[in-house]
Design a protein around this motif. Structure first.
Motif, PDB file in Angstrom:
ATOM      1  N   MET A  20       0.942  -1.259  -0.122  1.00 17.37           N
ATOM      2  CA  MET A  20       0.115  -0.115   0.025  1.00 17.37           C
ATOM      3  C   MET A  20       0.905   1.287  -0.109  1.00 17.37           C
ATOM      4  SD  MET A  20      -2.301  -1.462   2.866  1.00 17.37           S
ATOM      5  CE  MET A  20      -3.734   0.010   3.275  1.00 17.37           C
ATOM      6  N   PRO A  21       0.395   2.413  -0.873  1.00 15.91           N
ATOM      7  CA  PRO A  21       1.133   3.454  -0.727  1.00 15.91           C
ATOM      8  C   PRO A  21       1.346   4.122   0.575  1.00 15.91           C
ATOM      9  CG  PRO A  21      -0.454   3.697  -2.325  1.00 15.91           C
ATOM     10  CD  PRO A  21      -0.495   2.243  -1.622  1.00 15.91           C
ATOM     11  N   LYS A  22       2.020   4.604   1.060  1.00 15.46           N
ATOM     12  CA  LYS A  22       2.057   5.173   2.511  1.00 15.46           C
ATOM     13  C   LYS A  22       2.769   6.457   2.569  1.00 15.46           C
ATOM     14  CE  LYS A  22       5.972   2.461   4.559  1.00 15.46           C
ATOM     15  NZ  LYS A  22       5.873   1.379   4.848  1.00 15.46           N
ATOM     16  N   HIS A  45      -6.552  13.742   7.083  1.00 18.58           N
ATOM     17  CA  HIS A  45      -7.713  14.272   6.393  1.00 18.58           C
ATOM     18  C   HIS A  45      -7.666  14.106   4.817  1.00 18.58           C
ATOM     19  CE1 HIS A  45      -8.741  15.408  10.679  1.00 18.58           C
ATOM     20  NE2 HIS A  45      -9.623  14.664  10.309  1.00 18.58           N
ATOM     21  N   GLN A  46      -6.521  14.631   4.564  1.00 19.28           N
ATOM     22  CA  GLN A  46      -6.599  14.932   2.841  1.00 19.28           C
ATOM     23  C   GLN A  46      -6.024  13.766   2.042  1.00 19.28           C
ATOM     24  OE1 GLN A  46      -5.809  19.120   2.660  1.00 19.28           O
ATOM     25  NE2 GLN A  46      -6.532  19.539   4.546  1.00 19.28           N
ATOM     26  N   ALA A  47      -5.038  12.889   2.568  1.00 23.02           N
ATOM     27  CA  ALA A  47      -4.376  12.269   1.504  1.00 23.02           C
ATOM     28  C   ALA A  47      -4.851  10.711   1.699  1.00 23.02           C
ATOM     29  CB  ALA A  47      -2.840  12.229   2.010  1.00 23.02           C
ATOM     30  N   SER A  48      -6.197  10.748   1.195  1.00 19.81           N
ATOM     31  CA  SER A  48      -6.856   9.221   1.295  1.00 19.81           C
ATOM     32  C   SER A  48      -6.407   8.551   0.650  1.00 19.81           C
ATOM     33  CB  SER A  48      -8.348   9.631   0.857  1.00 19.81           C
ATOM     34  OG  SER A  48      -8.446  10.370  -0.419  1.00 19.81           O
ATOM     35  N   SER A  49      -5.624   8.400  -0.431  1.00 18.73           N
ATOM     36  CA  SER A  49      -5.209   7.220  -1.150  1.00 18.73           C
ATOM     37  C   SER A  49      -3.691   6.877  -0.469  1.00 18.73           C
ATOM     38  CB  SER A  49      -4.847   7.638  -2.620  1.00 18.73           C
ATOM     39  OG  SER A  49      -4.306   8.791  -2.778  1.00 18.73           O
ATOM     40  N   TYR A  50      -3.320   7.328   0.648  1.00 21.12           N
ATOM     41  CA  TYR A  50      -2.288   6.793   1.544  1.00 21.12           C
ATOM     42  C   TYR A  50      -2.492   6.433   2.666  1.00 21.12           C
ATOM     43  CZ  TYR A  50       0.555   9.053  -2.300  1.00 21.12           C
ATOM     44  OH  TYR A  50       1.167   9.208  -3.489  1.00 21.12           O
ATOM     45  N   ARG A  51      -1.732   5.577   3.195  1.00 19.48           N
ATOM     46  CA  ARG A  51      -1.796   5.156   4.678  1.00 19.48           C
ATOM     47  C   ARG A  51      -0.843   6.022   5.475  1.00 19.48           C
ATOM     48  NH1 ARG A  51       0.576   1.312   7.904  1.00 19.48           N
ATOM     49  NH2 ARG A  51       1.929   0.585   6.105  1.00 19.48           N
ATOM     50  N   ILE A  69       7.693   9.457   1.624  1.00 18.84           N
ATOM     51  CA  ILE A  69       6.418   9.128   0.867  1.00 18.84           C
ATOM     52  C   ILE A  69       6.789   7.850   0.168  1.00 18.84           C
ATOM     53  CG2 ILE A  69       4.660   9.427  -1.134  1.00 18.84           C
ATOM     54  CD1 ILE A  69       4.968  12.349  -0.525  1.00 18.84           C
ATOM     55  N   SER A  70       6.147   6.739   0.323  1.00 21.53           N
ATOM     56  CA  SER A  70       6.572   5.408  -0.275  1.00 21.53           C
ATOM     57  C   SER A  70       5.338   4.834  -1.086  1.00 21.53           C
ATOM     58  CB  SER A  70       6.451   4.454   0.973  1.00 21.53           C
ATOM     59  OG  SER A  70       7.699   3.850   1.091  1.00 21.53           O
ATOM     60  N   LYS A  71       6.195   4.783  -2.112  1.00 22.26           N
ATOM     61  CA  LYS A  71       5.077   4.363  -3.428  1.00 22.26           C
ATOM     62  C   LYS A  71       5.791   3.352  -4.535  1.00 22.26           C
ATOM     63  CE  LYS A  71       2.979   7.303  -6.177  1.00 22.26           C
ATOM     64  NZ  LYS A  71       2.055   8.128  -6.840  1.00 22.26           N
ATOM     65  N   ASP A  72       5.124   2.253  -5.017  1.00 20.47           N
ATOM     66  CA  ASP A  72       5.504   1.671  -6.022  1.00 20.47           C
ATOM     67  C   ASP A  72       7.317   1.319  -5.908  1.00 20.47           C
ATOM     68  OD1 ASP A  72       3.276   2.120  -7.323  1.00 20.47           O
ATOM     69  OD2 ASP A  72       4.008   3.840  -8.340  1.00 20.47           O
ATOM     70  N   GLY A  73       7.497   0.963  -4.672  1.00 25.70           N
ATOM     71  CA  GLY A  73       8.799   0.500  -4.196  1.00 25.70           C
ATOM     72  C   GLY A  73       9.976   1.584  -4.141  1.00 25.70           C
ATOM     73  N   LEU A  74       9.254   2.920  -4.274  1.00 27.24           N
ATOM     74  CA  LEU A  74      10.427   3.949  -4.069  1.00 27.24           C
ATOM     75  C   LEU A  74      10.095   4.871  -2.965  1.00 27.24           C
ATOM     76  CD1 LEU A  74      10.251   5.396  -7.704  1.00 27.24           C
ATOM     77  CD2 LEU A  74      12.096   4.045  -6.875  1.00 27.24           C
ATOM     78  N   ASN A  75      10.926   5.280  -2.334  1.00 30.70           N
ATOM     79  CA  ASN A  75      10.974   6.321  -1.087  1.00 30.70           C
ATOM     80  C   ASN A  75      11.190   7.624  -1.383  1.00 30.70           C
ATOM     81  OD1 ASN A  75       9.894   4.248   0.607  1.00 30.70           O
ATOM     82  ND2 ASN A  75      12.040   3.739   1.513  1.00 30.70           N
ATOM     83  N   SER A  94       5.125  16.553  -5.216  1.00 31.93           N
ATOM     84  CA  SER A  94       6.606  16.494  -5.225  1.00 31.93           C
ATOM     85  C   SER A  94       7.127  15.313  -5.188  1.00 31.93           C
ATOM     86  CB  SER A  94       7.008  17.318  -4.090  1.00 31.93           C
ATOM     87  OG  SER A  94       6.586  16.793  -2.815  1.00 31.93           O
ATOM     88  N   PHE A  95       6.376  14.041  -5.024  1.00 33.62           N
ATOM     89  CA  PHE A  95       7.037  12.747  -5.066  1.00 33.62           C
ATOM     90  C   PHE A  95       7.678  12.451  -6.491  1.00 33.62           C
ATOM     91  CE2 PHE A  95       6.566   8.125  -6.205  1.00 33.62           C
ATOM     92  CZ  PHE A  95       7.108   7.649  -5.005  1.00 33.62           C
TER      93      PHE A  95
END
Ligand code: FMN
Ligand code: SF4
Length: 523
Positions: A20-22, A45-51, A69-75, A94-95
């Protein structure tokens, strides 16, 4: 739950969560001062697609508040955020953007991180993540070993306590074990009242399970069934995270009765100190746990023979205990691969003051002051120059820049009275007169003296008066002689506070004599 089942469950949870993206938000005492809680609120409250995961800080204080920010194996690390101004979409966008890592690389690049490795990247409120990354496996392995075998590993590591006295850990545990009593105790010293030190708080905030694991292993080896974690009353985030971690460890059979189905039981309680430097002194700390006045006890007997409620008690610093799981996992020899022959391993250094990059740094013992201040800390602030560094807190002294190649080893960094202590390094630049720094260090000891013994009670304020005479250009030659007399007398004090309070004087008489002499009355 038995160990193998628990481990499998933890790994399964970790695999699920890893997909999961976090966004990891580094919430600690320092970033709180910069408004990180506002940022946390916005993201929740506003970053609902992230844990959104609240973690401790990774030590890069100069870059706080920070998120990863951690997404698709990247930090992607984003720092120096202004929580009141930034928008969540700006952060998320900015990711994808390129950024300059040079400062972060310079800060982390040469560090050797063992005890702080999880801080900032592991959820302190998720025991399964800790287990999935190897946590509690050392406890499991120790419980299959004889306590004597565990002691051998510790002896090989030559680990010494990191609270300031640098006493060999294996010897302390062995000593407590040798006194045949029906009850023994383990106490983790997290008082950390000293100015300029924030290492234990970081560990408690960022990796509480590591400390609990170290304590249970200590209990097993020393034959203790009860432990106390002593936390400074101001360290409320530490207290909360340790409380939560204890509850989770109990729930999962890693604390309490018959740990992991073995015959070994160990209970843990948190106690809060009411504050004061002397509360961290081990016998004072014991008095306050028992509900007595915050004054030191006479030694001997030492706590390993007669500590809490007169029972054998092991008192170790939080950082010391946090090293235990890694030493058991990797072996004592590996620990000795860094550091010096007499003082192997790494040490946490609280690096602050007038430099570009402040923070909590883990480096091998033997690292020089200059490496910390220039290579990791980035040197002086724009248009300023560094003139000295206060090393080891108010029980120690300062080094001028020409001595910055001094090695940070225990107990003594420089023969003038500079000791390693708990590992504080504060850079001082040309904005503040050295005499003022000397006065502030001396003043701290005078204010914190508990008053129980005469040399410290009377001697520490007298040192301040004499230094203030110099500061006001009203000093007499006889004042320098009296300062030397007091510094030589103070080691007869009852506890370490008074015993070390003369260091600031001997240090300045040797290394900052001209600054002292500038304070002599000319007419
Ligand atoms: C005035 C004074 C304050 C101290 N404060 C602390 C403290 O905050 N934390 C700590 O671990 N040790 C502190 N110590 C050292 C402890 O007395 C003791 O040596 C240490 O907790 C033992 O743990 P270690 O062997 O793991 O270093 C202090 C000592 C003195 C004299
Ligand atoms: S040395 Fe100072 S702090 Fe320690 S017992 Fe004496 S008066 Fe109290």
């Amino acid at each position: 739950m038995k160990w193998q089942k628990l481990l499998a469950y933890a790994k399964e949870q970790e695999t699920l969560l890893a997909k999961m993206p976090k966004i990891m938000v580094q919430v600690g005492h320092c970033s709180r001062g910069l408004g990180v809680e506002v940022l946390m609120e916005k993201l929740s409250h506003q970053a609902s697609s992230y844990r959104i995961v609240e973690v401790g800080c990774d030590g890069a204080c100069f870059n706080a508040p920070q998120i990863i920010i951690s997404k698709d194996g990247l930090n992607k690390r984003i720092g120096k955020i202004d929580p009141s101004k930034v928008t969540v979409s700006e952060l998320i966008d900015s990711f994808e953007e390129a950024s300059d890592h040079s400062e972060i690389d310079a800060f982390f690049g040469t560090q050797h991180r063992i005890v702080i490795e999880n801080c900032g990247s592991v959820d302190p409120g998720n025991i399964y993540q800790f287990i999935a990354r190897g946590g509690y496996s050392s406890l499991y392995n120790c419980l299959q070993m004889d306590p004597e075998e565990v002691l051998t590993v510790l002896e090989t590591s030559k680990l010494r306590g990191r609270g300031g006295a640098y006493f060999p850990v294996a010897l302390k545990w062995k000593s407590a074990r040798s006194f045949k009593r029906e009850q023994r105790y383990i106490v983790a010293n997290g008082e950390e009242g000293e100015p300029g030190i924030y290492k234990d708080r970081h560990l408690m905030e960022g990796d509480p399970h590591r400390i609990i694991e170290g304590m249970v292993i200590a209990g097993y080896v020393a034959g203790a069934a009860k432990g106390y974690i002593y936390i400074n009353a101001e360290a409320d985030i530490s207290k909360q995270r340790i409380d939560d971690a204890i509850a989770q460890a109990l729930e999962n059979g890693l604390l309490g009765s018959q740990i992991l189905g073995t015959g070994f039981s160990f209970d843990l309680e948190v106690r809060q100190g009411a504050g004061g430097y002397v509360c961290g002194e081990e016998t004072t700390l014991l008095n306050t746990i028992e509900g007595d006045r915050r004054v030191p006890r006479l030694r001997p007997p030492f706590p390993t023979e007669s500590g809490l409620w007169s029972r054998p008690t092991v008192i170790n610093n939080i950082e010391t205990l946090a090293f235990i799981p890694t030493i058991i996992a990797d072996g004592g020899e590996k620990f000795c691969q860094v550091g010096t022959n007499e003082s192997p391993g790494t040490k946490l250094f609280s690096l602050s003051g007038a430099i570009q990059r402040t923070g909590l740094v883990e480096m091998p013992l033997g690292t020089s002051v200059g490496q910390l201040i220039y290579d990791i800390g980035g040197g002086a602030l724009p248009d300023r120059s560094i003139v000295a560094a206060a090393v080891g807190g108010p029980s120690s002294g300062m080094l001028p820049t020409k001595l910055f190649d001094a090695q940070l080893v225990p107990p003594v960094v420089h023969s003038s009275g500079v000791v390693l202590g708990a590992g504080g390094v504060v850079a001082i630049d040309d904005r503040i007169p050295i005499l003022e720094v000397i006065r502030n260090l001396a003043m701290y000891n005078a204010v914190e003296s508990c008053g129980k013994c005469t040399p410290c009670r009377e001697g520490t304020p007298r040192i301040v008066t004499l230094i203030e005479n110099l500061l006001n250009k009203k000093g007499k030659k006889a004042d320098l002689t009296e300062l030397k007399f007091l510094a030589d007398l103070l080691p007869v004090s009852l506890c370490g506070l008074g015993q070390m309070a003369g260091n600031v004087v001997t240090n300045s008489l040797e290394l900052f004599k001209s600054e002292l002499e500038e304070g002599l009355k000319t007419s």
